[in-house]
Write a protein that holds these residues in place. Structure first.
Motif, PDB file in Angstrom:
ATOM      1  N   MET A 250     -36.618 -16.836  62.059  1.00  0.00           N
ATOM      2  CA  MET A 250     -35.136 -17.068  61.484  1.00  0.00           C
ATOM      3  C   MET A 250     -34.843 -15.907  60.808  1.00  0.00           C
ATOM      4  SD  MET A 250     -33.797 -19.909  58.572  1.00  0.00           S
ATOM      5  CE  MET A 250     -34.567 -19.813  57.246  1.00  0.00           C
ATOM      6  N   MET A 333     -35.651 -24.112  61.620  1.00  0.00           N
ATOM      7  CA  MET A 333     -35.165 -23.264  61.739  1.00  0.00           C
ATOM      8  C   MET A 333     -34.751 -22.391  62.811  1.00  0.00           C
ATOM      9  SD  MET A 333     -38.811 -22.396  59.541  1.00  0.00           S
ATOM     10  CE  MET A 333     -39.614 -23.439  58.308  1.00  0.00           C
ATOM     11  N   GLY A 337     -31.139 -20.217  61.827  1.00  0.00           N
ATOM     12  CA  GLY A 337     -30.502 -19.097  61.865  1.00  0.00           C
ATOM     13  C   GLY A 337     -29.766 -18.171  63.270  1.00  0.00           C
TER      14      GLY A 337
END
Length: 450
Positions: A250, A333, A337
């Motif tokens: 991320m 994740m 991101g």
């Protein structure tokens, strides 16, 4: 749009090499496990093998006139070793490691100095104060209470003893001294009652055997300590691997997006190829870390002759559940991101993901204690949590049947496929989006639009 496996492999190799060769990863992967191994395996051996033998005098004031004679016997090295051996074999929770630990450590050499029964204890305390290099060492004063052997009244308990120690005595020597005084008091009381302490000791001795766990796969030795720790250890390995790999993935995505590097990468690969490459690269990093931890754990168990307690299938389950758990949470994740421009914006979106991850990990100790309860079985088939639950059950002393493990893996694979599909939809749109960070509802809207 067709995917180019070669380009996906290049992205995965790039991310894998970037992480695996970084100083932070090497410190986290190698230094910490090695330090743990040193403290768990090597330090106790060094301390016990090179610890100096404590030698000194122990003064005793015995108004009964019966305990001193017994104490001269219980303070001998042979008697101390015999009690250590007996204590280690009688412990119901002591496995081979506990028994080995019970026999380690130097035996102190304690000389008994009998004093008159009317000795003033307060004046005698100065005997314990010596210069550091004085010999022989004055280690302790034991004061036997007058009713320690024969009670003044049948309705009252036996008296005990008072102990005054020097600042130069260590904890292990004091513990040995207390054990010796206790054994001497018991022997004196038995002799006073006309009983033979040796026969009583033999009658009371019950050596605790290792439990043998009987299952469909066959019989194997069991250990309560290992059985309680294994579910938690498996949960820790999966949790740490997912957290470390997901956070790195991320963070790198956010940095590449904010620095416009992502636009250069998209000139060579498609968004989905970039996403799958990042996911596979960090999955490889996590598997590398997990393999190192497993190898160190096996080495540590082998040092205590406990490697046979570990079912080889548990390692297979651990790797399989790690893969599907990482695909689920790593994809989420990675999606977060791609949707934000800086790490501070990711905190609100990471909240639900971390809650699911922590709930699954935090449940492993309780599931390990009651692996076949309705609560544990229900969690084994609950998406997002089932991987931790089933792994804890598989690592317990009462593992579930194989069909339950297979069903959980099937549910996990379907969950991972759905989450990766959702992540791919959002990733294509969010990667080049800038401005206000999206909400969870916005992410779902993007997935429906893609």
């Amino acid at each position: 749009m067709s995917l180019n496996l070669r380009r996906i492999g290049l992205v995965a190799a790039r991310d894998y090499k970037a992480v695996i060769t970084s100083r932070g990863f090497l410190v986290g992967l190698l230094i910490m496990p090695v330090m743990m191994l040193i403290f768990i395996v090597l330090v106790p051996r060094v301390l016990t093998s090179h610890a100096p033998q404590i030698a000194g005098e122990v003064a005793v004031i015995d108004p009964t006139g019966k305990v001193t004679l017994e104490l001269q016997q219980t303070l001998t090295p042979a008697d101390i070793l015999a009690r250590r051996e007996l204590d280690s074999t009688q412990s119901p929770l002591a496995g081979p490691a506990g028994r080995a630990a019970g026999r380690t450590g130097p035996v102190p050499k304690l000389a008994l100095l009998p004093l008159r029964a009317d000795t003033d204890v307060q004046e005698k305390k100065s005997w314990l104060i010596q210069p550091r290099d004085a010999t022989p060492r004055h280690l302790a004063i034991v004061v036997i209470q007058p009713d320690a052997v024969n009670r003044t009244m049948e309705s009252k308990p036996f008296g005990s003893y008072d102990l005054y120690t020097s600042s130069r005595i260590d904890d292990a020597t004091e513990s040995t001294l207390r054990s010796s005084v206790r054994a001497a008091l018991i022997a004196a009381r038995l002799h006073s009652s006309g009983l033979d302490p040796a026969n009583m000791a033999r009658v009371e001795q019950v050596i605790q055997p290792d439990s043998v766990v009987v299952s469909a796969a066959g019989d194997h030795s069991g250990s309560r300590g290992i059985a309680r720790f294994l579910p938690v250890a498996c949960g820790i390995l999966v949790f740490i691997g997912v957290i470390m790999g997901g956070q790195v993935m991320m963070t790198s995505t956010v940095e590449e997006k904010s620095s416009r590097v992502i636009e250069v990468l998209l000139a060579a690969v498609s968004p989905l190829e970039l996403m799958y490459g990042k996911l596979l690269g960090q999955l490889g990093v996590g598997l590398t870390m997990t393999a190192v931890y497993i190898a160190l754990a096996l080495y540590g168990l082998a040092q205590f002759s406990l490697a046979g307690l570990l079912d080889p299938m548990l390692i297979v389950y651990l790797l399989a559940f790690y893969v599907v758990t990482f695909l689920v949470f790593g994809s989420l994740m990675l999606t977060i991101g791609s949707a934000v421009n800086q790490m501070a914006d990711a905190q609100s979106l990471m909240g639900p993901v971390m809650i699911l991850l922590v709930v699954g990990y935090a449940s492993t100790p309780f599931i390990g204690l009651a692996p076949n309860s309705s609560f544990s079985v229900a969690l084994s088939f609950t998406p997002f949590i089932n991987n931790f639950a089933m792994l804890a059950r598989a690592a317990s002393n009462a593992p579930p049947p194989g069909w339950e493990v297979g069903l959980t893996l099937l549910i996990s694979c379907l969950t991972a496929a759905a989450v990766v599909w959702f992540a791919a939809k959002v990733f294509k749109i969010a990667l080049l989006m800038h401005g206000k960070p999206p909400s969870l509802g916005t992410l779902i809207k993007w997935a429906r639009m893609a």
